[in-house]
Design an enzyme around this catalytic site. Structure first.
Site, PDB file in Angstrom:
ATOM      1  N   CYS A  95       0.076   3.723   2.846  1.00 21.21           N
ATOM      2  CA  CYS A  95       0.573   3.137   4.104  1.00 21.21           C
ATOM      3  C   CYS A  95       2.051   3.461   4.281  1.00 21.21           C
ATOM      4  O   CYS A  95       2.500   3.795   5.381  1.00 21.21           O
ATOM      5  CB  CYS A  95       0.380   1.623   4.116  1.00 21.21           C
ATOM      6  SG  CYS A  95      -1.339   1.084   4.013  1.00 21.21           S
ATOM      7  N   CYS A 145       0.825  -1.213   0.000  1.00 18.74           N
ATOM      8  CA  CYS A 145       0.000   0.000   0.000  1.00 18.74           C
ATOM      9  C   CYS A 145       0.862   1.267   0.000  1.00 18.74           C
ATOM     10  O   CYS A 145       1.599   1.521   0.956  1.00 18.74           O
ATOM     11  CB  CYS A 145      -0.911  -0.041   1.227  1.00 18.74           C
ATOM     12  SG  CYS A 145      -1.745   1.500   1.602  1.00 18.74           S
TER      13      CYS A 145
END
Length: 187
Positions: free
Chosen positions: A114, A111
């Site tokens: 993230c 991600c």
């Protein structure tokens, strides 16, 4: 804060250094620090936090380069750092946090947002010593906990107080996360 780990064996002194450092939640697996290839050696792991010994824990080894700490290990909520948790360590660490606010970063390795939030989350943990900061890799191994916590997107930040989720922030929204943590701390 890191813990000093000392591994000893009933089969004589270690042929390599017997001290390593490890974060509490990441200590489930660590490099075997003893020489020799005897299968299923009985070893012990001494956990030292500050000036005194916290626990002596039996360790199993199958002769590979890793050893696994038994289930006797104590889950400890630590402030001043981000602690990696998994489906087995999350709830015990939340329980050990007591009345402290706990913030969980639910992320995946792939991600992009993230990865952007990770250093900011780390910085927050170093600044806010009143909060326990945890992170959970929402991989296949931790799928059951991610589902239990109701994750739909990553990153998702769950804020817990007294063992209950009280706020959630989805997406890489640093300002919203900081505000949510402050709101929970002041309630």
């Amino acid at each position: 804060m890191a813990l000093r780990l000392s591994v000893s064996s009933s089969h004589g002194p270690a042929s390599s250094p017997a001290i390593s450092t490890c974060r509490p939640a990441a200590c489930g697996r660590f490099p075997a620090l003893l020489g020799g290839g005897v299968a299923s050696q009985r070893r012990s792991l001494t956990v030292v936090s500050g000036p005194e010994t916290r626990a002596v824990i039996p360790v199993r080894s199958s002769g590979s380069d890793t050893a696994t700490v038994g289930a006797e290990a104590e889950a400890v909520a630590v402030t001043g750092q981000v602690t990696e948790v998994n489906k087995d360590t999350f709830w015990p660490i939340v329980k050990s946090a007591g009345p402290k606010v706990v913030v969980l970063d639910m992320y995946t390795q792939w991600c992009g947002p993230c990865k952007v939030m990770a250093p900011k989350f780390q910085e927050m943990s170093e600044k806010d010593q009143d909060v326990v900061f945890l992170k959970l890799d929402c991989n296949q191994d931790n799928k059951s906990l991610a589902k239990e916590l109701g994750i739909k997107v990553v990153p998702t930040f769950k804020i817990l107080k007294d063992g209950k989720v009280v706020k959630e922030v989805t997406g890489a929204k640093l300002d919203e996360l900081i505000q949510a943590i402050e709101t929970v701390k002041s309630s």
